[in-house]
Design a protein around this motif. Structure first.
Motif, PDB file in Angstrom:
ATOM      1  N   GLN A  64       0.829  -1.200   0.000  1.00  0.00           N
ATOM      2  CA  GLN A  64       0.000   0.000   0.000  1.00  0.00           C
ATOM      3  C   GLN A  64       0.864   1.250   0.000  1.00  0.00           C
ATOM      4  O   GLN A  64       2.065   1.203   0.283  1.00  0.00           O
ATOM      5  N   GLY A  65       0.241   2.362  -0.310  1.00  0.00           N
ATOM      6  CA  GLY A  65       0.925   3.634  -0.185  1.00  0.00           C
ATOM      7  C   GLY A  65       0.925   4.107   1.253  1.00  0.00           C
ATOM      8  O   GLY A  65       0.220   3.559   2.099  1.00  0.00           O
ATOM      9  N   TYR A  81       5.933  10.663  -6.391  1.00  0.00           N
ATOM     10  CA  TYR A  81       7.143  10.321  -5.660  1.00  0.00           C
ATOM     11  C   TYR A  81       7.700   9.018  -6.227  1.00  0.00           C
ATOM     12  O   TYR A  81       6.961   8.168  -6.740  1.00  0.00           O
ATOM     13  N   GLN A  96      10.485   5.721  -5.294  1.00  0.00           N
ATOM     14  CA  GLN A  96      11.308   5.045  -4.288  1.00  0.00           C
ATOM     15  C   GLN A  96      12.166   4.021  -5.009  1.00  0.00           C
ATOM     16  O   GLN A  96      11.657   2.973  -5.460  1.00  0.00           O
ATOM     17  N   HIS A 146      14.874   5.933   0.153  1.00  0.00           N
ATOM     18  CA  HIS A 146      13.637   6.495   0.673  1.00  0.00           C
ATOM     19  C   HIS A 146      12.865   7.228  -0.423  1.00  0.00           C
ATOM     20  O   HIS A 146      13.371   7.433  -1.520  1.00  0.00           O
ATOM     21  N   LEU A 147      11.660   7.573  -0.118  1.00  0.00           N
ATOM     22  CA  LEU A 147      10.814   8.293  -1.058  1.00  0.00           C
ATOM     23  C   LEU A 147      11.410   9.647  -1.414  1.00  0.00           C
ATOM     24  O   LEU A 147      11.893  10.374  -0.549  1.00  0.00           O
ATOM     25  N   LEU A 183      10.745  13.171  -4.173  1.00  0.00           N
ATOM     26  CA  LEU A 183       9.791  13.825  -5.057  1.00  0.00           C
ATOM     27  C   LEU A 183      10.287  13.827  -6.501  1.00  0.00           C
ATOM     28  O   LEU A 183      11.427  14.186  -6.777  1.00  0.00           O
ATOM     29  N   PHE A 229       4.785   6.408  -6.694  1.00  0.00           N
ATOM     30  CA  PHE A 229       3.580   6.710  -5.930  1.00  0.00           C
ATOM     31  C   PHE A 229       3.005   8.050  -6.359  1.00  0.00           C
ATOM     32  O   PHE A 229       3.724   9.049  -6.456  1.00  0.00           O
ATOM     33  N   ALA A 253      -1.601   3.329  -4.122  1.00  0.00           N
ATOM     34  CA  ALA A 253      -0.960   2.105  -3.626  1.00  0.00           C
ATOM     35  C   ALA A 253       0.410   1.871  -4.232  1.00  0.00           C
ATOM     36  O   ALA A 253       1.143   0.988  -3.779  1.00  0.00           O
TER      37      ALA A 253
END
Lengths: 115, 113
Positions: free
Chosen positions: A41-42, B36, B38, B43-44, B46, B90, B105
């Protein structure tokens, strides 16, 4: 410069135990966010701090979850009486200001496993 | 409740193929839109964002996205992908003046060399 850091990177705990997860935001960032990301999931919003105060805690799932940021920098997410459903990656993000134009910078997350 | 939908959970492409990842949201008011990325083990970060103005926004690494208000969509595109684009992507939406981000998701993108 240093990014957002989170400790520990991994935490395994038994059901019913108490855990604390720490977030060090980027220096000078006034806004701090906690998210939870379950497998597949996000991220899901938990709480947002502006300075020392929680400006929006509407995402906290129940009263077992609590977060503090006493000096307006480091934040701790606290989970009481952990349950297996709390297993997830907990993400912290910070941003320079409170305006909507400010980008959120994310940390690497803490993977929490409740056995 | 407001939601963000990413249509594909997994996408596999060959290098140099064109990419389009779908993102739709359910909210009729003012939105800010984000993509975003990953990368494995990272890590995530932008990729790009839309706040107002030109609905076609350009981000880092050759990515762009188009906001189509009538379709409640913010699809991500790249004309020619590279192996290094392998990552999870994302889409996220911020509603009105709310500081929360609502996330899709995610789409796992694998680029075959």
């Amino acid at each position: 410069g240093a990014g957002v850091s989170q400790t520990p990177s991994n935490k395994v705990t038994e059901k019913g135990k108490y855990v604390e997860l720490r977030c060090d935001p980027i220096s000078g960032h006034t806004a701090l966010y906690w998210y939870r990301q379950s497998l597949g999931q996000g991220p899901e919003f938990l709480i947002y701090f502006q300075g020392t105060g929680a400006a929006d805690d509407s995402g906290l799932p129940n009263d077992r979850f609590f977060a503090v940021r006493p000096e307006g920098s480091v934040s701790t997410l606290k989970i009481q009486r952990t349950e297996r459903g709390d297993s997830a990656v907990y993400l912290c993000a910070s941003s320079l200001g409170t305006g909507l134009n400010y980008e959120q910078y994310f940390g690497p997350g803490t993977r929490l496993t409740v056995t | 409740a407001q939601s963000v939908s990413q249509h594909n959970h997994h996408v596999i492409l060959s290098e140099a193929a064109s990419l389009e990842l779908g993102c739709n949201y359910s909210y009729g008011g003012t939105v800010n839109l984000f993509w975003y990325v990953q990368y494995p083990g990272q890590h995530l970060q932008l990729l790009l964002k839309y706040f107002s103005g030109d609905p076609l926004v350009k981000g880092i690494k050759g990515f762009e996205a188009e906001f189509i208000k009538s379709k409640f969509s913010f699809n991500l595109r790249k004309p020619s992908v590279q192996w290094s684009d392998t990552a999870e992507y994302f889409c996220a939406v911020r509603l009105g003046s709310n500081y929360q981000l609502i996330w899709g998701a995610g789409t796992k993108l694998i680029i075959k060399p």
